[in-house]
Every structure is written in C-alpha cells, then in structure tokens.
Design a protein around this motif. Structure first.
Motif, mmCIF file in Angstrom:
data_model
loop_
_atom_site.group_PDB
_atom_site.id
_atom_site.type_symbol
_atom_site.label_atom_id
_atom_site.label_comp_id
_atom_site.label_asym_id
_atom_site.label_seq_id
_atom_site.Cartn_x
_atom_site.Cartn_y
_atom_site.Cartn_z
ATOM 1 N N MET A 142 0.824 -1.202 0.000
ATOM 2 C CA MET A 142 0.000 0.000 0.000
ATOM 3 C C MET A 142 0.864 1.260 0.000
ATOM 4 O O MET A 142 1.631 1.505 0.929
ATOM 5 C CB MET A 142 -0.929 0.007 1.222
ATOM 6 C CG MET A 142 -1.911 1.166 1.238
ATOM 7 S SD MET A 142 -3.008 1.137 2.685
ATOM 8 C CE MET A 142 -3.876 -0.419 2.429
ATOM 9 N N PHE A 143 0.721 2.048 -1.070
ATOM 10 C CA PHE A 143 1.400 3.336 -1.162
ATOM 11 C C PHE A 143 0.475 4.405 -0.581
ATOM 12 O O PHE A 143 -0.674 4.535 -1.013
ATOM 13 C CB PHE A 143 1.735 3.666 -2.615
ATOM 14 C CG PHE A 143 2.676 2.686 -3.254
ATOM 15 C CD1 PHE A 143 4.045 2.810 -3.091
ATOM 16 C CD2 PHE A 143 2.190 1.625 -4.006
ATOM 17 C CE1 PHE A 143 4.918 1.905 -3.675
ATOM 18 C CE2 PHE A 143 3.051 0.711 -4.592
ATOM 19 C CZ PHE A 143 4.422 0.849 -4.422
ATOM 20 N N VAL A 144 0.962 5.152 0.402
ATOM 21 C CA VAL A 144 0.148 6.183 1.036
ATOM 22 C C VAL A 144 0.882 7.517 0.976
ATOM 23 O O VAL A 144 2.109 7.576 0.907
ATOM 24 C CB VAL A 144 -0.186 5.824 2.504
ATOM 25 C CG1 VAL A 144 -0.904 4.491 2.580
ATOM 26 C CG2 VAL A 144 1.071 5.792 3.366
ATOM 27 N N GLY A 145 0.107 8.596 1.005
ATOM 28 C CA GLY A 145 0.678 9.937 0.951
ATOM 29 C C GLY A 145 -0.381 10.923 0.503
ATOM 30 O O GLY A 145 -1.516 10.550 0.191
ATOM 31 N N VAL A 146 -0.011 12.183 0.445
ATOM 32 C CA VAL A 146 -0.968 13.222 0.069
ATOM 33 C C VAL A 146 -1.260 13.148 -1.419
ATOM 34 O O VAL A 146 -0.584 12.442 -2.180
ATOM 35 C CB VAL A 146 -0.433 14.625 0.440
ATOM 36 C CG1 VAL A 146 -0.187 14.729 1.937
ATOM 37 C CG2 VAL A 146 0.838 14.940 -0.341
#
Length: 270
Positions: A142-146
């Motif tokens: 899972m890639f997370v960020g704004v």
C-alpha cells in the motif's frame, strides 16, 4: 502387483529445457512411448531446488529448472508411475510448431478419480491452495501519501512489473473506489479514513484469493492505517509512505484539489 493406469491426467516431475519459460496452460505434444497426444501443463505445484531438493512455489519454470506439475491430455493414455516402470512412466514434451523437444518428465502418481458435482459441492478451496496455484505469496503493498505524491503511478508501475514476471496482481486505488463503493463519502479526513476501511476488506479478500494487491490511498491518520493492517494482516500488509516536497505535489495536482482550494482556507486537503 502394479496395475497400469488409463486416464487423461497425472502428476509428473518435469525438466524444462527450452529457453522460453514454461507457464501453465500452453498446449504441447506429449510423447509417451509410441503414442503422441496433445495436452497442457495446467498446474505447476512447485519448483524443486536442485541443490537442496526443497520445494518452492513458482508461477513457471525457467530453462533447466525442475518442477512438480499436473499434466492434462486431450486423449486417454495408458501409463505407470516412473518408479514402477521407467518405459511407460516417462515422456517427452514437444513444441507443436517446431516439433523440438522442450521438456521431459517422469510420472509421479496417478490422479485420484474425479469427484462428481455432488461429491465436490462441499469442498472449499483454501487460500493456501490458491497461493500454491499462482505460485506466489499474496500480499498488499500500500502506497500512502498526500494527493500528488505519486501513489497511483507507483501502484500501477508495480502491477506492471509483477504482471511481466508472471505474477497475478491488481491495483486497488482510492480514487477508483470513490467511483463506486465509496461514492457516498465526503472528501474530508473522516471520509478518507472510511474509504480506506472499506478498501482494506477488499484487499484482504484479494489476498485470500491468492492475488497480490497494489494499493494506493491517502490514509490520513495513524488509526486508519493501523486498522487496515489489522484487517489485511500484519504479515501481509506493507505500507510505503511517499513524502515528496509539497510544491511538487501542488504542481502535479492530479485531482485538481490544490487548484480548487487556492485562495481558501479549506481543511479538506490531505
């Protein structure tokens, strides 16, 4: 006393000789004794390490690799286990176009008789069986960020790399979720957390089905991320936090959020 079997399928240890990797499902000619019939290697149960003899899940076989497979033929043939009769328990695999020998095999055992529909109606396929069929360890990356941090780009890029290597994977994207199952959610911290909560259950389902999930979500707070890990399973969930400079994210602005919020004091920008 050993009895010669007559069937269209059997398990076999196969040595792959061709330069092109062997992937399940391709049709070949199989020569058993004087008889040649068409068929396919429908399943690769595992690859055998020639140094340690350990068995490892594998989506295919490279040149000179050995694997445990299931052979399905288009016609019934007579055969024995290789340990009982080397002549009737061995075969070669021929490319159907060039007639070149691309592999050889030794029949390990006779398949159990097929179950009827009524006999098999209560049999459940386990997640371990699905993982073995695909030859991979299911997981969620899972890639997370704004917004604008590159989550979706990396998720799709990872899926492409996995696909090109014969893996079974798919992308689960937060923006795509909002087109359907999360269409009712607001674009605020609470809505994003709920979107991730719902999506975590889908990721878990994909993993249980044997599929590698490449996910992309804003994941606005620690609670929502921890909940996702609990649902998916800490041994199967890998979270990668992307943190590029904010000016880069604003310049990209793939969803138009930053442009829409320009000149306002909106608190809904992740």
């Amino acid at each position: 006393e050993n009895v010669t079997a007559s069937d269209t399928r059997f398990d076999a240890t196969v040595v792959w000789m061709a330069e092109t990797p062997l992937l399940p499902g391709k049709v070949f000619d199989f020569k058993l004794g004087s008889k040649t019939v068409s068929g396919s290697l429908n399943t690769i149960h595992s690859r055998i390490d020639v140094n340690t003899l350990e068995k490892h899940p594998a989506p295919g076989l490279e040149s000179n690799e050995i694997g445990l497979t299931e052979i399905n033929l288009d016609e019934t043939v007579c055969f024995d286990s290789y340990k009982d009769n080397r002549a009737t328990g061995s075969f070669i695999i021929l490319d159907r176009l060039s007639n070149v020998t691309v592999g050889a095999g030794m029949i390990d055992c006779v398949q159990q008789p097929r179950r009827t529909r009524s006999e098999s109606s209560n049999i459940i396929v386990t997640k371990e069986e699905r993982a073995a069929r695909y030859g991979q360890k299911p997981a969620t990356i899972m890639f997370v960020g704004v917004s604008g941090s590159g989550k979706s780009t990396l998720a799709h890029g990872l899926e492409r790399r996995l696909f090109d290597r014969g893996r079974v994977s798919t992308v689960l994207d937060g923006k795509t979720m909002r087109l359907g199952i999360s269409k009712d959610l607001a674009h605020d911290a609470e809505g994003r957390a709920e979107n991730l909560r719902r999506s975590a259950h889908i990721a878990r389902f994909l993993n249980d089905s044997g599929v590698i999930c490449c996910a992309s979500f804003v994941a606005p707070n620690a609670d929502s991320r921890e909940h996702a890990i609990r649902v998916i399973g800490k041994d199967n969930c890998y979270i990668i936090y992307l943190n590029p400079p904010m000016e880069v994210c604003i310049q990209r602005d793939p969803s138009g959020l930053y442009a829409a919020a320009e000149g306002t004091e909106s608190s809904n920008i992740p």
